[in-house]
Scaffold this active site. Structure first.
Site, mmCIF file in Angstrom:
data_model
loop_
_atom_site.group_PDB
_atom_site.id
_atom_site.type_symbol
_atom_site.label_atom_id
_atom_site.label_comp_id
_atom_site.label_asym_id
_atom_site.label_seq_id
_atom_site.Cartn_x
_atom_site.Cartn_y
_atom_site.Cartn_z
ATOM 1 N N ASP A 1 0.864 -1.174 0.000
ATOM 2 C CA ASP A 1 0.000 0.000 0.000
ATOM 3 C C ASP A 1 0.901 1.225 0.000
ATOM 4 O O ASP A 1 1.844 1.297 0.800
ATOM 5 C CB ASP A 1 -0.889 -0.014 1.244
ATOM 6 N N PHE B 1 -10.332 20.131 -4.850
ATOM 7 C CA PHE B 1 -9.212 19.433 -5.464
ATOM 8 C C PHE B 1 -9.699 18.134 -6.099
ATOM 9 O O PHE B 1 -10.560 17.449 -5.569
ATOM 10 C CB PHE B 1 -8.136 19.116 -4.420
ATOM 11 N N LYS C 1 -4.090 26.903 -4.848
ATOM 12 C CA LYS C 1 -2.886 26.142 -4.490
ATOM 13 C C LYS C 1 -2.959 24.786 -5.186
ATOM 14 O O LYS C 1 -4.039 24.224 -5.384
ATOM 15 C CB LYS C 1 -2.780 25.952 -2.974
ATOM 16 N N ARG D 1 7.842 17.265 -0.363
ATOM 17 C CA ARG D 1 6.639 17.360 -1.186
ATOM 18 C C ARG D 1 6.316 18.833 -1.377
ATOM 19 O O ARG D 1 6.194 19.574 -0.401
ATOM 20 C CB ARG D 1 5.489 16.637 -0.479
#
Length: 1010
Positions: free
Chosen positions: A396, A530, A553, A586
């Site tokens: 996963d 999003f 963003k 990230r």
């Protein structure tokens, strides 16, 4: 009705329709589910699946299933089934030359020890499950109060009304899809005004699709009396396994119950797993059984020929009436005589060895996560050696690899980088992953407070991150917690809070922030959520000064392509993004623009015009084009797979430095029978395959497909309930104690606290356990063949009469006492390489992965080697003492056998310690002491009268001591010629060249597993 913990992993609700005051009923007519509101039908009228079903349990056994399930598991092992057969034969009068109970008693001991081990392991697992369970009160003040228990099945509920504004709430679906971001759910606006006291007057029905396993779809229609039909979709459904957030209570209608819930539709039956080594051993035992039958037939033929050749001269054998002895009777006698070719001690030895190996895993301090004081745990010891043969790993990718922990580390504002703290994943220990390791750079606030030229940019940066999100604050006294739709958003809002910009309040139409002690309220006009297609999230707000502003963003690719030509700091920011990415961070880009009223109105009109025609024909479009859509997408998938296969050409089927990326929707078509084979070939030709947004059942299906098409050992690792299916389907399942509950660990074979611990679990424990178990098995077969084939050689000199050469209790105690310690030390303490070498040179794992240490060739080489040794150990002493006492010969032979097999264990040993010495030399001494004591038991104890006085004859015989030092050496020399003179590993199948080529001295030496 409502609760804050909805069926994680399972909750219970009284049977709807079984109470005289209940007012909705469920029935399933074909593929249509009908839920009737306001009318009570007797259960006999409509079929209904009740709630109180023990439909899901992580336990391997229950009180009622233990005995049949355990006996099935044990007697599916060929050795146990064989010894049960021998035990039955021994009860036939005058058949067994070794007595009635010499097999029954050891078999009962083995089954008892194995049963105790299974009970202990399953009970420990059950205790861990209970420790992770919680009881959550579930209130419905008008009808009844319910307590939800994890062991019962919960339901799929259709929302009627929620306690929060706009009838919305957040739902955590990590147990279903592994995603930690929260999803928004909203009750039907047509029922948003319903209150508890109005439930009794609510009447109508819901027509919806029947039970299925698709989490992201739900098609239904609500018909309320006197009102127009209302469409019900997935946004109005609360599934079992989800967690309800940001609402105090809900009112809803139960749609699916028990095993019909989507969560249960995605579950698979808990399999009984057996290791590959065990399966290979079972096959070889069956072949040995055929060899045993052949030996018995040869002995029967030999007996017939002997009797025909000697006639009446064989009066001393005791066979007066030759015709009364049938061939079948003689075969049974010889089967019992030779049955110990298959070692009965092997099973109990392996049980002890594997149990202790599991304890070594549990005690490993290198796999101890100090953050929450969690050790690794082998939840079953039956698969220890499988860890050393894993070829395909299924992981996963969400919480398993990232721990689902996000913190703000660095940022760039107006061309200036802020943030100096080190990256959390480079910390020395996982316990360093905390919020305290977040953003820490006072320069940013100093520039803001001291009037730096970039002050306005800093303010807009902090304000945007405080406003542009879907986080919901929850207050508990003086504390405020943030319920976020993703870890990223929570990290950003918390990071802004530390910098003095605090998000305080959210209403359906506004958000309020506190910026350096001053409150500002922004009116929320639109939220553009999003999505994987948009790769960005935006809000349109009216600022406190009355301006219309768009905050956005998202990923740098989508933000940069939308920047205006006069945007500032574009190149500087891009270079900083590359710098952040190289450090493994990230990244996220943010931007804003001011809008005019005219622009905003035009945008609203355009969105309305785009959506209106789609909404008006949505239902008809779906019904009319569903099949055509499926065929189109299936054909498109097939064409894409075939094209990629053609591009690979002759490289198809070989591992290439390629990665295959596919999502769950496409995978559904890739698993079509016409496409599956090509897709599997394409996937196996890639070094890595990334599958996105899969259902739990799809994960299990992928593992199953690889298992069937490849035949290699698979391992699945995950940390959420959505990973349970693949964990159970794989040969080895590993669960991680992550942030998504304990369902993965409760259903796993092995549990660890961090993904990084998998390295040592496989490379060290896996390789060691494989070497230990296989060596233990080979040695057990070796010592039994050496000892009991002597009975065959003895048959050539006793007229194939079925006479035993050794005293019966000496035969019975050979495995139990005299040679029991060497295989234990091989199985517990043997090491092929040191831990440091295995971690430094992962290539060594390929030796156990390829199964070169234990296969049919190695097994039969060992058996032939043992056959030769038994031939030498019988005939050499026989010829040395052929003019002496026959009893002395037999007892001397047995001593030579014990010495030989103990010394053979020394040759097998690669890693010596005090326990090896104790086992080898101690076993020889134990036999000598036993022989001395056993010779004086009769007549005080009425057992073994033929042993009386043997010790005084044997120990003073010079021939015995001469042979004691010579006879065992001769067969062992043949072992050296089999490969020990040229290889450090078993029988020369691993050469020095392979071992040396596994090392790479140019690699950086690490002292600890990453």
């Amino acid at each position: 009705m409502g609760t804050h913990q909805c069926g994680s992993p399972g909750l219970g609700v009284p049977c709807v329709g079984s109470h005289p005051f209940a007012f909705w009923n469920l029935c399933c007519l074909s593929h249509l589910r009908l839920v009737v509101l306001g009318i009570w039908f007797p259960n006999a009228a409509l079929p209904f699946l009740g709630n109180f079903l023990f439909a899901y349990s992580t336990a391997k056994y229950s009180i009622w299933s233990f005995l049949p399930r355990y006996l099935y598991l044990q007697f599916s092992k060929a050795a146990n089934a064989f010894f049960l057969f021998i035990t039955i034969l021994q009860q036939i009068p005058d058949v067994s030359p070794t007595g009635k109970y010499t097999t029954l008693l050891p078999l009962m001991i083995i089954l008892t020890i194995s049963g105790i081990k299974e009970i202990v392991e399953d009970y420990v697992s059950l205790l861990l499950v209970k420790c992770s369970q919680t009881i959550v009160p579930f209130h419905c003040s008008y009808y009844w109060e319910i307590s939800f228990f994890d062991r019962y099945s919960f339901n799929v509920i259709c929302f009627i009304f929620l306690s929060e504004p706009e009838a919305t709430c957040y739902v955590a679906t990590s147990n279903l899809d592994g995603e930690t971001n929260l999803k928004i759910r909203q009750a039907l606006l047509e029922t948003a005004e319903v209150q508890t006291e109005q439930l009794s007057s609510l009447s109508g029905k819901i027509e919806c699709e029947g039970p299925n396993r698709h989490f992201n779809t739900f098609i239904g229609t609500l018909y309320l009396n006197g009102k127009s039909p209302v469409a019900v979709g997935p946004d109005q459904v609360l599934l079992r396994g989800t967690q309800l957030k940001n609402t105090r209570w809900i009112l809803g209608i139960v749609v699916y119950t028990g095993s019909e819930t989507k969560f249960m539709q995605n579950s698979i039956k808990l399999p009984l797993k057996r290791s590959t080594v065990e399966k290979v051993t079972n096959v070889q035992i069956l072949v040995l059984f055929l060899l045993l039958l052949a030996m018995s037939l040869v002995s029967c033929v030999g007996a017939i020929l002997w009797k025909e050749g000697h006639g009446g001269d064989i009066w001393y054998i005791g066979t007066k009436d030759y015709s009364s002895h049938s061939l079948g009777f003689d075969i049974l006698v010889f089967i019992i005589l030779y049955h110990n070719l298959i070692p009965i001690s092997l099973l109990v030895t392996l049980e002890i060895v594997k149990y202790i190996q599991a304890l070594f895993i549990n005690w490993d301090e290198d796999m101890h996560y100090e953050g929450n004081n969690v050790y690794a745990m082998a939840r079953t010891s039956n698969l220890n050696e499988e860890l050393g043969q894993v070829k395909y790993l299924f992981s996963d990718k969400t919480g398993t690899l990232t721990c689902n922990i996000m913190t703000l580390k660095k940022c760039t504002i107006a061309g200036i980088i802020y943030g100096t703290s080190s990256l959390f994943f480079l910390s020395a220990s996982p316990s360093a992953i905390t919020e305290s390791g977040g953003f820490n750079d006072p320069t940013l606030l100093q520039n803001f407070e001291n009037g730096h030229p970039t002050r306005d940019y800093i303010k807009e940066f902090l304000t945007l991150l405080c406003v542009c999100h879907t986080v919901v604050p929850e207050r508990d006294g003086g504390n405020t917690t943030y319920q976020a739709s993703s870890p990223d958003e929570a990290a950003l809002v918390k990071g802004m809070k530390k910098l003095g910009f605090v998000f305080t309040t959210r209403t359906p139409s506004s958000v309020t922030i506190n910026a350096m002690g001053e409150n500002f309220t922004f009116e929320i006009l639109n939220i553009l959520e999003f999505s994987s297609n948009r790769k960005r999230m935006s809000v349109i707000v009216r600022t406190p000064t009355g301006k219309l502003r768009l905050y956005c963003k998202g990923a740098d690719t989508v933000i940069y392509e939308r920047l205006s030509d006069d945007s500032l700091f574009v190149k500087e920011t891009l270079s900083h993004l590359e710098y952040f990415a190289k450090e493994g961070l990230r990244t996220l880009c943010i931007a804003y623009t001011d809008l005019t009223e005219k622009q905003y109105q035009q945008w609203l009109m355009r969105i309305f015009c785009q959506n209106l025609p789609n909404l008006s024909r949505l239902k008809i479009f779906f019904i009319l084009t569903n099949n055509k859509k499926y065929l189109f997408e299936k054909n498109a998938t097939q064409q894409a797979v075939n094209q990629n296969c053609q591009d690979l050409g002759i490289l198809l089927g070989e591992e290439n430095d390629l990665a295959l990326i596919i999502d769950g929707e496409t995978l559904k078509y890739a698993f079509h029978p016409e496409v599956k084979r090509s897709f599997v070939n394409l996937a196996l030709s890639c070094r890595a395959v990334l599958c996105c947004r899969l259902s739990p059942l799809q994960k299990a299906e992928i593992v199953d497909v690889v298992k069937k098409h490849v035949g290699a050992i698979t391992l699945a690792i995950g940390d959420g309930a959505n990973d349970v299916g693949m964990i159970q389907m794989a040969h080895v399942g590993v669960g991680i104690s992550g942030n998504e509950g304990m369902q993965a660990t409760n259903n796993s074979d092995f549990a660890i606290a961090q993904f990084s611990y998998l390295e040592k679990l496989l490379l060290v424990h896996g390789a060691w356990n494989y070497f230990r178990v296989t060596k233990c098995i080979l040695y057990c077969f070796y010592k039994n063949v050496v000892f009991y084939v002597i009975e065959l050689w003895f048959a050539f000199v006793n007229g194939f009469s079925g006479q035993i050469i050794f005293e019966r209790w000496c035969i019975g105690l050979y495995n139990v006492i005299f040679t029991s310690l060497p295989p234990l030390t091989l199985g517990i303490f043997e090491q092929c390489c040191s831990e440091k070498s295995l971690l430094r040179c992962p290539q060594l794992y390929r030796i156990s992965q390829a199964g070169k240490i234990f296969n049919t060739k190695v097994f039969w080489f060992q058996c032939i080697n043992a056959l030769v040794h038994s031939f030498i150990l019988f005939w050499l002493p026989m010829k040395m003492l052929e003019h002496g006492n026959g009893f002395i010969v037999s007892y001397i032979q047995q001593r030579y056998v014990v010495v030989t097999v103990c010394l053979k264990a020394g040759l097998e040993t690669l890693s010596w310690n005090k326990f090896n010495h104790l086992a080898i030399w101690g076993s020889i001494i134990i036999w000598l002491v036993f022989f001395a004591i056993y010779s004086f038991l009769w007549p005080t104890i009425p057992v073994a009268p033929e042993m009386t006085g043997q010790v005084s004859v044997v120990l003073v015989c010079p021939h015995f001591w001469l042979g004691f030092f010579i006879v065992p050496i001769i067969p062992l020399c043949f072992t050296l010629s089999g490969g020990y003179a040229f290889s450090q590993l078993e029988q020369g199948v691993i050469t020095q060249e392979e071992l040396v080529r596994s090392y790479d001295a140019t690699k950086i030496k690490t002292s600890k597993s990453l």
